[in-house]
Design an enzyme around this catalytic site. Structure first.
Site, PDB file in Angstrom:
ATOM      1  N   CYS A 114      43.522  47.211  43.646  1.00  0.00           N
ATOM      2  CA  CYS A 114      43.776  45.984  44.402  1.00  0.00           C
ATOM      3  C   CYS A 114      44.804  46.163  45.518  1.00  0.00           C
ATOM      4  O   CYS A 114      44.765  45.468  46.525  1.00  0.00           O
ATOM      5  CB  CYS A 114      44.231  44.872  43.461  1.00  0.00           C
ATOM      6  SG  CYS A 114      43.006  44.444  42.211  1.00  0.00           S
ATOM      7  N   HIS A 262      46.440  39.552  48.613  1.00  0.00           N
ATOM      8  CA  HIS A 262      45.240  40.061  47.956  1.00  0.00           C
ATOM      9  C   HIS A 262      44.553  38.901  47.245  1.00  0.00           C
ATOM     10  O   HIS A 262      45.203  38.107  46.561  1.00  0.00           O
ATOM     11  CB  HIS A 262      45.616  41.156  46.960  1.00  0.00           C
ATOM     12  CG  HIS A 262      44.549  41.437  45.948  1.00  0.00           C
ATOM     13  ND1 HIS A 262      43.263  41.771  46.305  1.00  0.00           N
ATOM     14  CD2 HIS A 262      44.577  41.409  44.587  1.00  0.00           C
ATOM     15  CE1 HIS A 262      42.541  41.954  45.212  1.00  0.00           C
ATOM     16  NE2 HIS A 262      43.317  41.741  44.159  1.00  0.00           N
ATOM     17  N   ASN A 292      36.979  38.334  44.216  1.00  0.00           N
ATOM     18  CA  ASN A 292      37.964  39.402  44.335  1.00  0.00           C
ATOM     19  C   ASN A 292      37.238  40.680  44.736  1.00  0.00           C
ATOM     20  O   ASN A 292      36.479  41.239  43.943  1.00  0.00           O
ATOM     21  CB  ASN A 292      38.688  39.577  42.994  1.00  0.00           C
ATOM     22  CG  ASN A 292      39.737  40.672  43.016  1.00  0.00           C
ATOM     23  OD1 ASN A 292      39.790  41.485  43.934  1.00  0.00           O
ATOM     24  ND2 ASN A 292      40.572  40.706  41.988  1.00  0.00           N
TER      25      ASN A 292
END
Length: 335
Positions: A114, A262, A292
């Site tokens: 991530c 993020h 995501n």
């Protein structure tokens, strides 16, 4: 000493839209449950036989290079961030070099999940600051959908992730008051297994072990996430690393013009926004549309924010990420 600035941005997502209602047809879930916990309404999934992690990265990179106003042969180096490479090895960096038809420039693969794009930006920034390279291509690309457990058993993870890619060209900047002012990177490996995919891996279960057991209940090759634990750590680390970046540059939360977090969970972004006293137009979220996308989430969001005119020359832009590893980081940019 030079600074580096982002001279070009691009992103690509597959055309195939998968809504929460679509997922409810293959697992025990529903739109209300997913939106309440994640903020996600839909995501993009690659149709098998079409895109790959590399091909999505190439499409995003082509846009970024064009917008940077340079020729592809001006690229000196490639940094490719992903957790979902086309092959176990080699990494997709060299495949991008091949598919873009670049000179035999170096290609580096970053495995920081991530926070991969933030790490990639930091690496590229150091190369440019040192004077070694002038134009570095940084890509974040992920193809999650082919490796998710799309059943009720895997719903806690599978509803969250989507596919896509984003790219940025970093270019040498002589004005050290502009561009990337600082980058800040951290890790805490003691929590590595709280968000992980352990197989195939040489440490626990390699391909031959999985094949030999042929166990339909073996979930070691699907992602695992301790959601509540990750959430609690994320909100703390996001706050810390954003403040670290601001303080390094003698700035405060009131100086932020745009925060690009993020896109892990809309609730995390909303928590950080409230903590820093930022208005809706100072934080950019698109997890509602794409889910995501791990290493791709920041460059996709950054590109969209820029395309929509929400980032202007002179703005202070903050990128921040937290994820598997645990790894986290921030980038402070004077646009």
């Amino acid at each position: 000493m030079y600074n580096s600035r982002i001279s070009g941005l691009g992103f690509y997502v597959p055309e195939n839209v998968v809504t929460n209602d679509d997922l409810s047809k293959v697992m025990d879930t529903n739109d209300e449950w997913i939106q309440e916990r994640t903020g996600i309404k839909e995501r993009r999934h690659v149709v098998k036989g079409t895109d790959t992690t590399t091909s999505m990265g190439v499409k995003a990179a082509q846009k970024a290079i064009e917008r940077a106003g340079i020729d592809k042969d001006d690229i000196d180096f490639i940094v490719f961030a992903t957790l979902s490479p086309d092959y176990y090895f080699p990494g997709p960096g060299v495949l991008v070099q091949r598919d873009l038809g670049l000179k035999t420039v170096g290609a580096l693969d970053v495995r920081n999940q991530c926070s991969g794009f933030v790490y990639g930006i930091s690496v590229a920034d150091q190369y440019i600051k040192s004077g070694m390279y002038k134009n570095v291509l940084v890509i974040g690309s992920e193809l999650h959908s082919h490796g998710l457990d799309m059943t009720t058993r895997g719903r806690g993870v599978s509803v969250i992730f989507g596919d896509g890619a984003g790219a940025a060209v970093l270019t040498r900047e002589e004005d050290t008051a502009k561009g990337i002012l600082s980058t800040h990177l951290h890790s805490e490996g003691q929590h590595a297994e709280e968000l992980s995919l352990v197989a195939p891996g040489m440490g626990k279960r390699w391909v031959n072990d999985i094949i030999a057991d042929n166990d339909p209940e073996d979930t070691s090759y699907y992602p695992y996430m301790n959601g509540q634990f990750v959430f609690k750590n994320a909100v703390v680390r996001f706050s810390e690393v954003i403040m670290e970046g601001l303080k390094t540059n003698n700035l405060g939360p009131e100086d932020i013009d745009m925060l690009i977090p993020h896109q892990a969970n809309l609730r995390i972004s909303q928590f950080i926004q409230k903590k820093f006293g930022l208005k809706d137009d100072q934080v950019f979220n698109n997890i509602m549309k794409y889910g995501n996308t791990t290493a791709a989430s920041i460059p996709i969001a950054l590109t969209e924010a820029w395309e929509e005119g929400k980032i202007k020359e002179g703005d202070l832009v903050v990128l921040a990420a937290f994820g598997s590893g645990f790894t986290w980081g921030s980038v402070i940019i004077r646009w």
